[in-house]
Structure formats: structure tokens, C-alpha cells
Design a protein around this motif. Structure first.
Motif, PDB file in Angstrom:
ATOM      1  N   GLY A   1    -102.180 -46.476 -57.002  1.00  0.00           N
ATOM      2  CA  GLY A   1    -102.139 -47.929 -57.038  1.00  0.00           C
ATOM      3  C   GLY A   1    -102.538 -48.543 -55.707  1.00  0.00           C
ATOM      4  N   GLN A   2    -102.090 -47.931 -54.622  1.00  0.00           N
ATOM      5  CA  GLN A   2    -102.469 -48.424 -53.296  1.00  0.00           C
ATOM      6  C   GLN A   2    -103.965 -48.244 -53.053  1.00  0.00           C
ATOM      7  N   LEU A   3    -104.511 -47.139 -53.545  1.00  0.00           N
ATOM      8  CA  LEU A   3    -105.942 -46.901 -53.382  1.00  0.00           C
ATOM      9  C   LEU A   3    -106.758 -47.945 -54.140  1.00  0.00           C
TER      10      LEU A   3
ATOM     11  N   THR B   1     -95.361 -41.052 -54.570  1.00  0.00           N
ATOM     12  CA  THR B   1     -95.866 -40.297 -55.709  1.00  0.00           C
ATOM     13  C   THR B   1     -97.372 -40.479 -55.840  1.00  0.00           C
ATOM     14  N   ALA B   2     -97.993 -39.592 -56.607  1.00  0.00           N
ATOM     15  CA  ALA B   2     -99.430 -39.701 -56.840  1.00  0.00           C
ATOM     16  C   ALA B   2     -99.769 -41.026 -57.519  1.00  0.00           C
TER      17      ALA B   2
ATOM     18  N   PRO C   1    -102.456 -38.796 -61.123  1.00  0.00           N
ATOM     19  CA  PRO C   1    -103.699 -39.488 -61.457  1.00  0.00           C
ATOM     20  C   PRO C   1    -104.469 -40.024 -60.241  1.00  0.00           C
ATOM     21  N   LEU C   2    -103.986 -39.691 -59.036  1.00  0.00           N
ATOM     22  CA  LEU C   2    -104.710 -40.124 -57.838  1.00  0.00           C
ATOM     23  C   LEU C   2    -106.137 -39.602 -57.857  1.00  0.00           C
ATOM     24  N   SER C   3    -106.318 -38.373 -58.333  1.00  0.00           N
ATOM     25  CA  SER C   3    -107.658 -37.788 -58.373  1.00  0.00           C
ATOM     26  C   SER C   3    -108.580 -38.571 -59.308  1.00  0.00           C
TER      27      SER C   3
END
Length: 202
Positions: free
Chosen positions: A113-115, A107-108, A78-80
Motif C-alpha cells: 500500500g505504501q508503494l 507486513t507485505a 502481494p508486494l511483489s
């Protein structure tokens, strides 16, 4: 539903109808698209330059996909999805700067979460440097909170099934998950972890 459609479903909750707030440097906006961006897009493609109040979702979705989803689509889900919402709200250039602050390991989901954390710091930095923007901070932080909740509901793609193939020298080689034909059988792995075996007739 495509990843773009899933990502935009979240973004659409925050990029609503017509707005023209005096404190917003973007000026006149509708469906999350500023007047400057819309008019440039329409002229580049020879489209009728509708007024901002006339815009519909069908008008702006191709713009969203071309200008903002393209900046996020190469990232894993879900990073995208998180990156897409940031690209829409802050621009692809700011997204790139934020992504540079997120470690490539993990993991993505962890990286997403970091983003989001980096995004919150970005919002707060705007207000520190331009106090007049403080009028928007509450809404911005609501979007951050909602994005964290959204992330909890997302699933990462499962890894490709572990399958060993016999190499020409007789050794066993772990399949990399890419589509291939092995002993007359087409092997295909899907993001949900399913494996399809199909005889080719060769």
C-alpha cells in the motif's frame, strides 16, 4: 497459477494493444512493450524482429518475466505483484528508487500500500516536471485506484506452522519452516499454511 501469472493478470488489463500516441515518449507500443525494448530483446536472442503490430502475448511474456518479474519476484506477495506492475510501467530502475522510499518494517500488504502511494506521487511528479504529460494523468490515476482495489483482494502467505522440534541437547527449538527431515519424517510447510509429514523410510 504462479505468482508471475497472477501479477501479470492485473498488468495485462492496463498494457493493452497497439498504441502510438504523439505525446508518449516511449513511442510505438504494443502489449505494453515499446518498440525499442522489443527490438533489443529480439536481437539479443536471435528472434525474428516482428513489427509492433504483429506482436502476440506469447512473444512478449518471456520478456516480461525476464526483465520485469525478476525485479519483483524476491519480494513477498502481494508486494511483489504491486512491484511487478510498477517495473513494467516505469522500469526496474524507477521501481528500485520507489522501493527505497518504503519502510522495510510492516507486513507485505502494508508495504504494498505504501508503494502504491509512492507510485501516485511519482506520476504526479512527472506531470509537474513535464506538463505535456498531463494528458495521461487521468489514466495513470485510474491504474493506481485499480491497484489499490486489487491489493484488498490479495492474501498474504500464512506463516509457517508453529512446530517445536527436540534438539540434540533435549531442548525444544521452534521449527523455522524450512524443509527438513526429523526422526525419519520429512517436514514441508506450504505458503497456504498447510503442513505435510512424510515418512522417509530411513
Amino acid at each position: 497459477m504462479s505468482d508471475f501469472e497472477r501479477a501479470h493478470a492485473f498488468t495485462a488489463r492496463w498494457e493493452g494493444g497497439y498504441a502510438n500516441h504523439a505525446a508518449d515518449p516511449g513511442g510505438e507500443t504494443n502489449l505494453g512493450v515499446t518498440r525499442r525494448v522489443w527490438e533489443a530483446w529480439a536481437r539479443e536472442r536471435g528472434l525474428p524482429v516482428k513489427t509492433m503490430r504483429e506482436l502476440t502475448l506469447a512473444d512478449v511474456l518471456p520478456l516480461y518475466q525476464a526483465r520485469y518479474w525478476s525485479a519483483a519476484s524476491r519480494l513477498p506477495w502481494p508486494l511483489s505483484g504491486v512491484a511487478y506492475d510498477i517495473a513494467v510501467n516505469h522500469g526496474p530502475g524507477n521501481l528500485a528508487q520507489m522501493l527505497a522510499q518504503v519502510p522495510s518494517a510492516g507486513t507485505a500488504r502494508d508495504r504494498a500500500g505504501q508503494l502504491i502511494d509512492v507510485r501516485e506521487a511519482f506520476y504526479r511528479g512527472i506531470v509537474r516536471s513535464r506538463p505535456s504529460q498531463g494528458v495521461f494523468l487521468g489514466g495513470w490515476l485510474n491504474r493506481v485506484t485499480a491497484q489499490r482495489a486489487w491489493l484488498k483482494d490479495q492474501q498474504e502467505p500464512l506463516p509457517a506452522p508453529r512446530l517445536f522440534l527436540r534438539a540434540m541437547d533435549g531442548s525444544n527449538v521452534l521449527w523455522d519452516g524450512k524443509p527438513t527431515i526429523y526422526n525419519g519424517t520429512r517436514l514441508t510447510a506450504y505458503p497456504d499454511g498447510a503442513l505435510q509429514l512424510e515418512r522417509t523410510g530411513d
